[in-house]
Design a protein around this motif. Sequence first.
Motif, PDB file in Angstrom:
ATOM      1  N   ILE A 168     -37.326 -18.413  11.578  1.00 57.40           N
ATOM      2  CA  ILE A 168     -35.921 -18.219  11.193  1.00 57.40           C
ATOM      3  C   ILE A 168     -35.128 -17.664  12.365  1.00 57.40           C
ATOM      4  O   ILE A 168     -35.683 -17.199  13.368  1.00 57.40           O
ATOM      5  CB  ILE A 168     -35.784 -17.262   9.994  1.00 57.40           C
ATOM      6  N   ARG A 169     -33.795 -17.724  12.206  1.00 55.12           N
ATOM      7  CA  ARG A 169     -32.869 -17.043  13.106  1.00 55.12           C
ATOM      8  C   ARG A 169     -31.937 -16.199  12.255  1.00 55.12           C
ATOM      9  O   ARG A 169     -31.254 -16.716  11.364  1.00 55.12           O
ATOM     10  CB  ARG A 169     -32.061 -18.035  13.944  1.00 55.12           C
ATOM     11  N   LEU A 170     -31.928 -14.884  12.514  1.00 59.14           N
ATOM     12  CA  LEU A 170     -31.044 -13.969  11.802  1.00 59.14           C
ATOM     13  C   LEU A 170     -29.819 -13.676  12.664  1.00 59.14           C
ATOM     14  O   LEU A 170     -29.926 -13.547  13.882  1.00 59.14           O
ATOM     15  CB  LEU A 170     -31.765 -12.651  11.500  1.00 59.14           C
ATOM     16  N   PHE A 171     -28.672 -13.543  11.993  1.00 61.25           N
ATOM     17  CA  PHE A 171     -27.427 -13.270  12.704  1.00 61.25           C
ATOM     18  C   PHE A 171     -26.761 -12.043  12.087  1.00 61.25           C
ATOM     19  O   PHE A 171     -26.851 -11.800  10.881  1.00 61.25           O
ATOM     20  CB  PHE A 171     -26.479 -14.466  12.627  1.00 61.25           C
ATOM     21  N   GLY A 172     -26.105 -11.292  12.930  1.00 64.46           N
ATOM     22  CA  GLY A 172     -25.370 -10.132  12.441  1.00 64.46           C
ATOM     23  C   GLY A 172     -24.771  -9.357  13.591  1.00 64.46           C
ATOM     24  O   GLY A 172     -24.943  -9.706  14.769  1.00 64.46           O
ATOM     25  N   GLY A 175     -26.502  -3.196  15.271  1.00 64.69           N
ATOM     26  CA  GLY A 175     -26.710  -2.044  14.406  1.00 64.69           C
ATOM     27  C   GLY A 175     -26.740  -2.384  12.927  1.00 64.69           C
ATOM     28  O   GLY A 175     -26.970  -1.497  12.091  1.00 64.69           O
ATOM     29  N   GLU A 176     -26.534  -3.636  12.556  1.00 62.74           N
ATOM     30  CA  GLU A 176     -26.526  -4.043  11.152  1.00 62.74           C
ATOM     31  C   GLU A 176     -27.958  -4.314  10.686  1.00 62.74           C
ATOM     32  O   GLU A 176     -28.788  -4.827  11.433  1.00 62.74           O
ATOM     33  CB  GLU A 176     -25.663  -5.285  10.990  1.00 62.74           C
ATOM     34  N   GLU A 177     -28.270  -3.942   9.435  1.00 55.41           N
ATOM     35  CA  GLU A 177     -29.589  -4.200   8.864  1.00 55.41           C
ATOM     36  C   GLU A 177     -29.543  -5.411   7.949  1.00 55.41           C
ATOM     37  O   GLU A 177     -28.615  -5.556   7.148  1.00 55.41           O
ATOM     38  CB  GLU A 177     -30.098  -2.989   8.076  1.00 55.41           C
ATOM     39  N   LYS A 178     -30.540  -6.266   8.063  1.00 55.92           N
ATOM     40  CA  LYS A 178     -30.674  -7.441   7.220  1.00 55.92           C
ATOM     41  C   LYS A 178     -31.933  -7.292   6.367  1.00 55.92           C
ATOM     42  O   LYS A 178     -32.961  -6.803   6.854  1.00 55.92           O
ATOM     43  CB  LYS A 178     -30.759  -8.719   8.062  1.00 55.92           C
ATOM     44  N   VAL A 208     -26.673  -8.021  20.333  1.00 55.44           N
ATOM     45  CA  VAL A 208     -25.999  -9.299  20.116  1.00 55.44           C
ATOM     46  C   VAL A 208     -25.744  -9.930  21.479  1.00 55.44           C
ATOM     47  O   VAL A 208     -25.042  -9.329  22.313  1.00 55.44           O
ATOM     48  CB  VAL A 208     -24.664  -9.111  19.356  1.00 55.44           C
ATOM     49  N   PRO A 209     -26.282 -11.128  21.746  1.00 64.09           N
ATOM     50  CA  PRO A 209     -26.122 -11.742  23.069  1.00 64.09           C
ATOM     51  C   PRO A 209     -24.779 -12.428  23.273  1.00 64.09           C
ATOM     52  O   PRO A 209     -24.542 -13.027  24.317  1.00 64.09           O
ATOM     53  CB  PRO A 209     -27.266 -12.751  23.122  1.00 64.09           C
ATOM     54  N   LEU A 210     -23.902 -12.367  22.273  1.00 57.29           N
ATOM     55  CA  LEU A 210     -22.563 -12.935  22.399  1.00 57.29           C
ATOM     56  C   LEU A 210     -21.565 -11.799  22.591  1.00 57.29           C
ATOM     57  O   LEU A 210     -21.769 -10.689  22.091  1.00 57.29           O
ATOM     58  CB  LEU A 210     -22.185 -13.742  21.153  1.00 57.29           C
ATOM     59  N   SER A 211     -20.485 -12.090  23.275  1.00 58.07           N
ATOM     60  CA  SER A 211     -19.493 -11.037  23.504  1.00 58.07           C
ATOM     61  C   SER A 211     -18.083 -11.606  23.499  1.00 58.07           C
ATOM     62  O   SER A 211     -17.865 -12.770  23.830  1.00 58.07           O
ATOM     63  CB  SER A 211     -19.752 -10.324  24.839  1.00 58.07           C
ATOM     64  N   VAL A 212     -17.153 -10.759  23.094  1.00 57.46           N
ATOM     65  CA  VAL A 212     -15.717 -11.052  23.132  1.00 57.46           C
ATOM     66  C   VAL A 212     -15.051  -9.911  23.890  1.00 57.46           C
ATOM     67  O   VAL A 212     -15.359  -8.741  23.641  1.00 57.46           O
ATOM     68  CB  VAL A 212     -15.120 -11.168  21.719  1.00 57.46           C
ATOM     69  N   TRP A 312     -17.210 -15.879   5.713  1.00 58.48           N
ATOM     70  CA  TRP A 312     -17.186 -15.836   7.175  1.00 58.48           C
ATOM     71  C   TRP A 312     -18.348 -14.962   7.639  1.00 58.48           C
ATOM     72  O   TRP A 312     -18.516 -13.826   7.218  1.00 58.48           O
ATOM     73  CB  TRP A 312     -15.852 -15.275   7.657  1.00 58.48           C
ATOM     74  N   ILE A 313     -19.186 -15.510   8.531  1.00 55.80           N
ATOM     75  CA  ILE A 313     -20.325 -14.783   9.083  1.00 55.80           C
ATOM     76  C   ILE A 313     -20.011 -14.476  10.543  1.00 55.80           C
ATOM     77  O   ILE A 313     -19.862 -15.390  11.360  1.00 55.80           O
ATOM     78  CB  ILE A 313     -21.627 -15.599   8.988  1.00 55.80           C
ATOM     79  N   ALA A 314     -19.909 -13.186  10.878  1.00 59.55           N
ATOM     80  CA  ALA A 314     -19.545 -12.782  12.238  1.00 59.55           C
ATOM     81  C   ALA A 314     -20.802 -12.556  13.068  1.00 59.55           C
ATOM     82  O   ALA A 314     -21.729 -11.873  12.635  1.00 59.55           O
ATOM     83  CB  ALA A 314     -18.700 -11.516  12.207  1.00 59.55           C
ATOM     84  N   TYR A 315     -20.836 -13.144  14.268  1.00 61.62           N
ATOM     85  CA  TYR A 315     -21.911 -12.912  15.223  1.00 61.62           C
ATOM     86  C   TYR A 315     -21.583 -11.730  16.142  1.00 61.62           C
ATOM     87  O   TYR A 315     -22.440 -10.906  16.444  1.00 61.62           O
ATOM     88  CB  TYR A 315     -22.141 -14.145  16.100  1.00 61.62           C
ATOM     89  N   ALA A 316     -20.361 -11.704  16.623  1.00 60.82           N
ATOM     90  CA  ALA A 316     -19.931 -10.656  17.554  1.00 60.82           C
ATOM     91  C   ALA A 316     -18.472 -10.325  17.281  1.00 60.82           C
ATOM     92  O   ALA A 316     -17.689 -11.210  16.921  1.00 60.82           O
ATOM     93  CB  ALA A 316     -20.111 -11.113  18.999  1.00 60.82           C
ATOM     94  N   SER A 317     -18.119  -9.075  17.442  1.00 55.25           N
ATOM     95  CA  SER A 317     -16.754  -8.623  17.168  1.00 55.25           C
ATOM     96  C   SER A 317     -16.362  -7.570  18.205  1.00 55.25           C
ATOM     97  O   SER A 317     -17.184  -6.730  18.588  1.00 55.25           O
ATOM     98  CB  SER A 317     -16.655  -8.039  15.756  1.00 55.25           C
ATOM     99  N   GLU A 318     -15.118  -7.655  18.656  1.00 54.68           N
ATOM    100  CA  GLU A 318     -14.635  -6.683  19.648  1.00 54.68           C
ATOM    101  C   GLU A 318     -13.163  -6.380  19.384  1.00 54.68           C
ATOM    102  O   GLU A 318     -12.363  -7.283  19.128  1.00 54.68           O
ATOM    103  CB  GLU A 318     -14.806  -7.236  21.057  1.00 54.68           C
ATOM    104  N   ILE A 319     -12.811  -5.096  19.454  1.00 54.57           N
ATOM    105  CA  ILE A 319     -11.435  -4.653  19.250  1.00 54.57           C
ATOM    106  C   ILE A 319     -10.857  -4.203  20.585  1.00 54.57           C
ATOM    107  O   ILE A 319     -11.489  -3.448  21.327  1.00 54.57           O
ATOM    108  CB  ILE A 319     -11.367  -3.511  18.227  1.00 54.57           C
TER     109      ILE A 319
END
Length: 639
Positions: A168-172, A175-178, A208-212, A312-319
Amino acid sequence: MAKIEKLEEQLYAKKEDVVTRRTRRRFFFPALARILPSFWPHRAERGGPPRHPIRLPGAKNILLIGLVLLAIVGGGTLLALRYLGGRGTEAELKILSPESVESGEIISVPFVIKNTSRSVLKDVELAVIFPQGTLLRENQTEEAAPPRFARAIDDIAPGQEHVTTVAIRLFGLEGEEKTISAAVSYRPDPLGARFHTGKEQNILIRTVPLSVAWEFPETTPVNQEFTVVVRYSSNAQTPYENVLLRLHIPDQFKLRAADPVPDRDEATWTIGRLEPGTSEAITLKGAIEGTPGESYAFRGELGFFDERSGEWIAYASEIGNLTPAVQPITISAALYDSRTAIVKPGQKLDFSLRYKNNTKATLKNIALRAFLEERPLLDMPTLSIENKGVFDLESRSIIWGPGSVEGLRVVRPGANGELTFSVRTKAIPPVADERDFKGVVRLHAELLQAEGPETVTGGQILAEDLAEFKIETVMQFSARALYADAPIPNSGPIPPRVGERTTYNILMDVRNFTNDAVGALARTILPTHVKWETAMAPPGTTLEFNEKSREAVWRIGKVPAGTGILKPSLLAAFQVSVFPSEFDVGDTLGLTNSIEFSAEDAFTKGKFLLREGALTTQTKGDPTIKQGQGRVAPADTPQ
């Protein structure tokens, strides 16, 4: 309800019939029914001749019966302990997943089922509920995990283990627990009842290997256009599929342009397949219409939209936070005292420039300039400048300075002022080509000079503002009654005659200038004496008639910009007829009540409501019918 209990309910609801049949048996121990005597007479013997008294068993027989019962109960207890035991204790379930993973990392999750009983476990089934957005990977292909993943498993002998491994591949977010929830159901041989046991495993999204990332200018004044760069990248080892970039922009940020433009809604971009090592950017242009010194949050998210669940499933989030600079002096442009006013062709535009001293020092000799971008819609000869401003022919701008405006010579701390001018617009906007579509009127205001203490101003103060105002489209609607030269051939006498049928066409025409219009609709009510004929033109026209309400409706929908100007106008015709009586002689007959047209400007969201007066047999739009030929003639009038 916990996930395990919910999963168990899904698994075993269909197996209840086995237990139910067992509980409906009259005797669990059939031999006992033959040993115990009956102390009641048979139903058929009640009320018959007297019978011999019932003899109770002797002491020896009672002792024998007790020993038999004790043996049966003891044996049944041992049997139940051997085959049934505690609920679900015949099998042990383990989930051997890692405690933490990188978001999107491919991991193998073994589900280990061990038979801890002395019976063979039959009809074994493993069911798993994976976190929302999980991808299952099989044969180098990936697909979204179903709501309930189930696998049938072969019989498991006593002491034997069975391992089912799922990739499987988990996304989140970091720091999020699945949580993975699993349950196994089985039937101990030779019993018919099913039992089950469950397990849950939490997995932490470590990284998370993705970034904004957000990039803002060092200083950003309010009401001044600036550029924002949103960068997104991937350092993952494998590609991400069906990726979207979604931005949450504060209401105070007025977006004027984006490169590339969003393709799903006003702030969502389709990225698609995001390859490892990718680094791309989206550029936004706009202005903050807020309060200097106040912080505004911009949030960007990489993720995907689950069509099945609508989530909506978020992979990466930045403010990113932006705080507009507090300027010593500010300037703001407006139309009708508003930053969002709409320019309507044919109206006078009243513009204003407001300035304010934000320092604790007195400022002197301020000069301001307003540059109005000239468009074909503006009737520049009607320009009117108030507050002693002058029009500079060379720069095509309006200038106010301390030489003519007393209030600009000295501006004390916290003081403010207003400068105004106006110009009229043409009633019909010139449209040469598609570049005239979705037009805006731009007003650029500049602070040319201001003198103050060196510590405050550095010798000079400059500020600017750019305000844009959308131009509303112009829509035209007309309707006329025709007899000759009509899209649908007519028949009957002209003028209409008592006792004879005459048909007419009702022709409607729609034109639209600079912006697309949506939801366009034309409707009218037919008088009682008018008959709706089924003929319509052109073919495929969406005309409807309700016989009970007498309402005729033309459902137009979208009217593209340039309709009737750069391309043919929209036309629709329907046919009606009248059959005059002797009471109508000398009168004109109504063919329709007033016709109402409504639509919405897709660019400015402005509403349109146009009306055409009632149409009669005196067809003013038909040049072949002379004055008076719309009045009903007697039956004996010669043609």
